[in-house]
Design a protein around this motif. Sequence first.
Motif: not given
Length: 353
Positions: A1-4, A74-83, A116-124
């Motif tokens: 996964m990627k994050l920016k 949360g979302s690995l693709a975006h900077s969002t949290i959802s219900s 929420a944990g913030n990461v970057d796998y390179g896929t977001a």
Amino acid sequence: MKLKQSATAAALTAMTVLGTTLAGTADALATSDRHVATTFDSPRQAAPTIDAKGPGVFPHSVDYYPGSRKFVTGSLAHSTISSVDQKGRVRTIIEDKDLVSVQAVRVDSKGNRILAGNVDYGTADRSTDATKFKVAGVAAYAIGSGRRLWYADLNKVADDDKQHLVSDVTIAADGTAYAVDQLSPTIFRIDRNGQASVLLRDDLLAGDLNIPDFLNNVGMSAVAWIPGNLLIVAKADGSLVRVPVDSPKKAVKVKLPKNLKALTAGIRVLPDKSLAVVSSGLLSGKAAVVQRVRPDRHWKSATVKVTDTVADPVTSSVTAGPRGTTYALSGGLAALLAGKPNDGFTLRPVNVR
């Protein structure tokens, strides 16, 4: 996964709350730690599978919010949290554009917060080559408004110029949060005000498990706070480590008759302080495995029993659900890694007896 990540902790100030916030109040949460439920789990036949209608979300972890009878993810693709409600309807409740990818999501009852944990796998969608595996942080948001309370930049705290990936976060009874790093042997401590420090850095926590064409030397994958002020850390290779919070240098491996199935992905603490654990079949291609880990009195040894499986191999999280159930999350990680879209994700009730 990627994050920016394009900003430091000081610049993490722009957050927009979208849709509706979670209903209810934090006082309705059952306990101070989101892993713990008040009743033992019912058979899975008593609860429905939830097919969530959230294309493009790609969640990695999920938590249950009893006050609203909704799940939070949360979302690995975006900077969002959802219900997510029990009919599978997904609503964005927080969007923090200074995050890259949201992995761990936890609800804190006493603190009225979502962590929420913030990461970057390179896929977001906010990932860059320069920030891949260089983003590591935990943010806290008010449950009622979605307002960001603080951001702890763990990459800065580590100060080692190494790759980092915050795989999981847990919350103690006093509101202190603990985060584990999948790519370095580091456990971080974060106080209620967002002040972070290194609790423990030890080779015991390091990993040597490789996921071909994805990650190498994968170590800690999940963590749970246990009453008695213990952290139980699950490593991707299926081993467990016991960390006394007050004496972290006394960390030791939990003696098991056999390791949990690899890749160990998510854990939930049950009322008797045993664990429900889900192990992904990402490496084997076989069904994900749900296991019950029953410890001795002091968590120095434990037994392991397989209690269920999930057809989707890439199942990454397990959480409490309504009426004492346990749910496992299949978030579409395989599609994300392949660069493909998804139609949503699945929350499936599992047996942990």
